[in-house]
Motif scaffolding. Structure first.
Motif, PDB file in Angstrom:
ATOM      1  N   VAL A   1       0.842  -1.197   0.000  1.00  0.00           N
ATOM      2  CA  VAL A   1       0.000   0.000   0.000  1.00  0.00           C
ATOM      3  C   VAL A   1       0.878   1.248   0.000  1.00  0.00           C
ATOM      4  O   VAL A   1       1.806   1.375   0.797  1.00  0.00           O
ATOM      5  CB  VAL A   1      -0.935   0.030   1.235  1.00  0.00           C
ATOM      6  CG1 VAL A   1      -1.803   1.285   1.211  1.00  0.00           C
ATOM      7  CG2 VAL A   1      -1.796  -1.224   1.277  1.00  0.00           C
ATOM      8  N   THR A   2       0.579   2.157  -0.925  1.00  0.00           N
ATOM      9  CA  THR A   2       1.149   3.505  -0.877  1.00  0.00           C
ATOM     10  C   THR A   2      -0.007   4.497  -0.885  1.00  0.00           C
ATOM     11  O   THR A   2      -1.144   4.140  -1.180  1.00  0.00           O
ATOM     12  CB  THR A   2       2.088   3.780  -2.065  1.00  0.00           C
ATOM     13  OG1 THR A   2       1.348   3.701  -3.292  1.00  0.00           O
ATOM     14  CG2 THR A   2       3.230   2.777  -2.115  1.00  0.00           C
ATOM     15  N   GLN A   3       0.292   5.742  -0.560  1.00  0.00           N
ATOM     16  CA  GLN A   3      -0.751   6.769  -0.500  1.00  0.00           C
ATOM     17  C   GLN A   3      -0.740   7.611  -1.781  1.00  0.00           C
ATOM     18  O   GLN A   3       0.323   8.004  -2.271  1.00  0.00           O
ATOM     19  CB  GLN A   3      -0.541   7.668   0.716  1.00  0.00           C
ATOM     20  CG  GLN A   3      -0.607   6.920   2.043  1.00  0.00           C
ATOM     21  CD  GLN A   3      -1.937   6.216   2.244  1.00  0.00           C
ATOM     22  OE1 GLN A   3      -3.009   6.789   2.033  1.00  0.00           O
ATOM     23  NE2 GLN A   3      -1.882   4.956   2.658  1.00  0.00           N
ATOM     24  N   TYR A   4      -1.934   7.905  -2.278  1.00  0.00           N
ATOM     25  CA  TYR A   4      -2.038   8.614  -3.556  1.00  0.00           C
ATOM     26  C   TYR A   4      -1.362   9.979  -3.508  1.00  0.00           C
ATOM     27  O   TYR A   4      -0.687  10.369  -4.472  1.00  0.00           O
ATOM     28  CB  TYR A   4      -3.513   8.770  -3.944  1.00  0.00           C
ATOM     29  CG  TYR A   4      -3.710   9.325  -5.339  1.00  0.00           C
ATOM     30  CD1 TYR A   4      -3.800   8.475  -6.438  1.00  0.00           C
ATOM     31  CD2 TYR A   4      -3.806  10.692  -5.570  1.00  0.00           C
ATOM     32  CE1 TYR A   4      -3.976   8.966  -7.723  1.00  0.00           C
ATOM     33  CE2 TYR A   4      -3.988  11.202  -6.848  1.00  0.00           C
ATOM     34  CZ  TYR A   4      -4.076  10.340  -7.923  1.00  0.00           C
ATOM     35  OH  TYR A   4      -4.250  10.840  -9.194  1.00  0.00           O
ATOM     36  N   ASN A   5      -1.516  10.716  -2.403  1.00  0.00           N
ATOM     37  CA  ASN A   5      -0.956  12.067  -2.363  1.00  0.00           C
ATOM     38  C   ASN A   5       0.563  12.054  -2.501  1.00  0.00           C
ATOM     39  O   ASN A   5       1.156  12.977  -3.070  1.00  0.00           O
ATOM     40  CB  ASN A   5      -1.375  12.802  -1.094  1.00  0.00           C
ATOM     41  CG  ASN A   5      -0.929  12.106   0.183  1.00  0.00           C
ATOM     42  OD1 ASN A   5      -0.468  10.960   0.153  1.00  0.00           O
ATOM     43  ND2 ASN A   5      -1.068  12.784   1.312  1.00  0.00           N
TER      44      ASN A   5
ATOM     45  N   ILE B   1      -1.882   9.919 -17.198  1.00  0.00           N
ATOM     46  CA  ILE B   1      -2.753  10.364 -16.105  1.00  0.00           C
ATOM     47  C   ILE B   1      -3.290   9.120 -15.397  1.00  0.00           C
ATOM     48  O   ILE B   1      -3.819   8.213 -16.033  1.00  0.00           O
ATOM     49  CB  ILE B   1      -3.916  11.214 -16.651  1.00  0.00           C
ATOM     50  CG1 ILE B   1      -3.396  12.539 -17.224  1.00  0.00           C
ATOM     51  CG2 ILE B   1      -4.942  11.484 -15.553  1.00  0.00           C
ATOM     52  CD1 ILE B   1      -4.452  13.340 -17.957  1.00  0.00           C
ATOM     53  N   ILE B   2      -3.140   9.084 -14.073  1.00  0.00           N
ATOM     54  CA  ILE B   2      -3.543   7.906 -13.295  1.00  0.00           C
ATOM     55  C   ILE B   2      -4.502   8.357 -12.192  1.00  0.00           C
ATOM     56  O   ILE B   2      -4.086   8.979 -11.224  1.00  0.00           O
ATOM     57  CB  ILE B   2      -2.315   7.204 -12.689  1.00  0.00           C
ATOM     58  CG1 ILE B   2      -1.331   6.802 -13.797  1.00  0.00           C
ATOM     59  CG2 ILE B   2      -2.748   5.977 -11.874  1.00  0.00           C
ATOM     60  CD1 ILE B   2       0.000   6.283 -13.288  1.00  0.00           C
ATOM     61  N   PRO B   3      -5.783   8.046 -12.303  1.00  0.00           N
ATOM     62  CA  PRO B   3      -6.738   8.495 -11.283  1.00  0.00           C
ATOM     63  C   PRO B   3      -6.704   7.675 -10.006  1.00  0.00           C
ATOM     64  O   PRO B   3      -6.983   8.205  -8.922  1.00  0.00           O
ATOM     65  CB  PRO B   3      -8.095   8.338 -11.984  1.00  0.00           C
ATOM     66  CG  PRO B   3      -7.878   7.288 -13.019  1.00  0.00           C
ATOM     67  CD  PRO B   3      -6.452   7.431 -13.465  1.00  0.00           C
ATOM     68  N   ASN B   4      -6.361   6.389 -10.094  1.00  0.00           N
ATOM     69  CA  ASN B   4      -6.476   5.491  -8.955  1.00  0.00           C
ATOM     70  C   ASN B   4      -5.853   4.146  -9.332  1.00  0.00           C
ATOM     71  O   ASN B   4      -5.612   3.878 -10.516  1.00  0.00           O
ATOM     72  CB  ASN B   4      -7.944   5.298  -8.550  1.00  0.00           C
ATOM     73  CG  ASN B   4      -8.884   5.275  -9.763  1.00  0.00           C
ATOM     74  OD1 ASN B   4      -8.566   4.693 -10.801  1.00  0.00           O
ATOM     75  ND2 ASN B   4     -10.035   5.906  -9.656  1.00  0.00           N
TER      76      ASN B   4
ATOM     77  N   ILE C   1      -2.798   1.867  -4.462  1.00  0.00           N
ATOM     78  CA  ILE C   1      -2.505   3.281  -4.226  1.00  0.00           C
ATOM     79  C   ILE C   1      -3.740   3.838  -3.539  1.00  0.00           C
ATOM     80  O   ILE C   1      -4.768   4.077  -4.169  1.00  0.00           O
ATOM     81  CB  ILE C   1      -2.197   4.025  -5.535  1.00  0.00           C
ATOM     82  CG1 ILE C   1      -0.990   3.387  -6.229  1.00  0.00           C
ATOM     83  CG2 ILE C   1      -1.917   5.503  -5.254  1.00  0.00           C
ATOM     84  CD1 ILE C   1      -0.654   4.009  -7.572  1.00  0.00           C
ATOM     85  N   ASN C   2      -3.654   4.002  -2.240  1.00  0.00           N
ATOM     86  CA  ASN C   2      -4.840   4.245  -1.418  1.00  0.00           C
ATOM     87  C   ASN C   2      -5.145   5.737  -1.267  1.00  0.00           C
ATOM     88  O   ASN C   2      -4.275   6.591  -1.417  1.00  0.00           O
ATOM     89  CB  ASN C   2      -4.633   3.622  -0.028  1.00  0.00           C
ATOM     90  CG  ASN C   2      -5.929   3.258   0.641  1.00  0.00           C
ATOM     91  OD1 ASN C   2      -6.907   2.903  -0.015  1.00  0.00           O
ATOM     92  ND2 ASN C   2      -5.958   3.332   1.966  1.00  0.00           N
TER      93      ASN C   2
ATOM     94  N   LEU D   1      -7.279  15.482  -5.220  1.00  0.00           N
ATOM     95  CA  LEU D   1      -5.885  15.108  -5.465  1.00  0.00           C
ATOM     96  C   LEU D   1      -5.666  14.767  -6.933  1.00  0.00           C
ATOM     97  O   LEU D   1      -4.636  15.117  -7.519  1.00  0.00           O
ATOM     98  CB  LEU D   1      -5.502  13.916  -4.589  1.00  0.00           C
ATOM     99  CG  LEU D   1      -5.420  14.165  -3.078  1.00  0.00           C
ATOM    100  CD1 LEU D   1      -5.197  12.853  -2.341  1.00  0.00           C
ATOM    101  CD2 LEU D   1      -4.313  15.171  -2.757  1.00  0.00           C
ATOM    102  N   PHE D   2      -6.636  14.097  -7.525  1.00  0.00           N
ATOM    103  CA  PHE D   2      -6.550  13.763  -8.944  1.00  0.00           C
ATOM    104  C   PHE D   2      -6.492  15.032  -9.793  1.00  0.00           C
ATOM    105  O   PHE D   2      -5.717  15.118 -10.746  1.00  0.00           O
ATOM    106  CB  PHE D   2      -7.757  12.907  -9.341  1.00  0.00           C
ATOM    107  CG  PHE D   2      -7.881  12.678 -10.820  1.00  0.00           C
ATOM    108  CD1 PHE D   2      -6.935  11.930 -11.512  1.00  0.00           C
ATOM    109  CD2 PHE D   2      -8.945  13.215 -11.528  1.00  0.00           C
ATOM    110  CE1 PHE D   2      -7.044  11.718 -12.881  1.00  0.00           C
ATOM    111  CE2 PHE D   2      -9.066  13.008 -12.904  1.00  0.00           C
ATOM    112  CZ  PHE D   2      -8.110  12.260 -13.576  1.00  0.00           C
TER     113      PHE D   2
END
Length: 360
Positions: A255-259, A279-282, A296-297, A303-304
């Motif tokens: 797990v990593t964080q999106y921000n 571009i990667i939304p999630n 990617i949590n 943030l997107f």
């Protein structure tokens, strides 16, 4: 600014004979999506579609509604994954064939040849994967290349097909694994000209920026970088080992964080005219891979939106024709990687993209 956002599109979500044999009658990607479970605190699963529901891509109405949503958000067109395993063997060809045959939806498109073997995969908590071959990716000789070209010629001649400087945009997922790709490129360009077309603009995809020069040396016109793992790879070896130890002890996905991760989704290389960002939304691969997956949590539309702004800023100095960015993806629900509305965020991700377009 004229940014050209092209979204990868998975032509799944309909039963096929082979999937019935491999996975059971009626299997589609929705089977994995629907049975997904949360694997740690704060893990949002299952992902549930909203506006379009658990759709079936055999229905033309669904394809029309998808195009309408994408068009309204500013997306230029869909890049359909194309599965050709050599000797005319295909998979998941029905939706795109119907788009070409019917002339609908009236929405631009291009193709990405997903040139890799299909396996039944078993992900393990130690990040290893065991595989059982289902279909081997093979490459045709010159006669097979010709058959492949003419099979797709109706699409190539379709006025909806996306071009770069008049040439047909055609992506290749794993260019470095493509045997005799130089022969293929030369032959298809010659066939295109012989059939009244200007030729191809070939884009090779990679997850590693160090592969750029190798891909260009093969004769492709451009490179698309997908930086899903750049953040993780930026960590020190000790940090990576600690993360792997933690997931092993806790029996949970990586797990990593999106921000934090999104800051690594675009690099300096993408400022070059022939290097296209993603571009990667999630991202949440656990519907397919379970505890052996990668998440990617805590992605949010806000943030997107900041991520999209960063991508647009990176490409703003390019000529308009080359302000291309690929969006990964439109509808990869099994990888938690999609723009379509869900019951948590509705159309917020589409609105976020639209907001950035409006700002420019």
């Amino acid at each position: 600014m004229k940014a050209r956002v092209i979204a990868f599109y998975l032509p799944q979500y309909h039963p096929t004979i082979d999937n019935d044999i491999w996975w059971g009658k009626g299997f589609t990607e929705w089977t994995n999506v629907g049975k997904a479970k949360p694997l740690f605190r704060g893990h949002w699963q299952p992902k549930i579609p909203a506006d379009l529901g658990y759709y079936d891509l055999r229905l033309s109405q669904i394809r029309e509604e998808q195009a309408a949503l994408a068009r309204d958000s500013g997306i230029e067109g869909f890049c359909y994954y194309h599965y050709w395993f050599g000797n005319k063997r295909q998979q998941l060809e029905l939706p795109f064939s119907e788009v070409v045959r019917s002339g609908a939806p009236d929405f631009p498109f291009c193709l990405c040849w997903a040139n890799e073997s299909w396996h039944q995969k078993f992900w393990k908590i130690d990040n290893s994967v065991t595989k059982k071959m289902l279909i081997e990716q093979k490459y045709d000789n010159v006669d097979g290349n010709k058959e492949h070209f003419f099979h797709l010629l109706p699409a190539f001649k379709d006025p909806r097909y996306i071009t770069v400087d008049g040439k047909l945009l055609f992506c290749i997922y794993k260019p470095l694994e493509f045997k005799n790709i130089d022969v293929f490129i030369q032959q298809w360009n010659e066939l295109a000209v012989e059939n009244g077309l200007k030729g191809f603009y070939f884009v090779g995809q990679t997850y590693h920026s160090e592969d750029i020069s190798k891909i260009k040396s093969l004769g492709l016109n451009a490179v698309n970088i997908v930086r899903l793992f750049d953040y993780y790879e930026s960590l020190s070896s000790i940090e990576r080992k600690l993360k792997q130890l933690f997931r092993y002890v806790m029996k949970r996905p990586l797990v990593t964080q999106y921000n934090a991760t999104a800051k690594y989704f675009v690099g300096s290389e993408e400022r070059e005219q022939d290097i296209f960002p993603t571009i990667i939304p999630n991202w949440d691969h656990t519907p397919r891979s379970g505890k052996g997956g990668y998440v990617i949590n805590n992605s949010t539309p806000i943030l997107f939106q900041e991520h999209v702004k960063n991508v647009f800023k990176t490409i703003e100095q390019k000529p308009d024709e080359y302000k291309i960015t690929f969006l990964k993806s439109w509808n990869e629900w099994g990888e938690g990687n999609y723009m379509e509305p869900d019951i948590r965020w509705g159309r917020s991700y589409l609105d976020a993209l639209k907001n950035v377009f409006s700002a420019y």
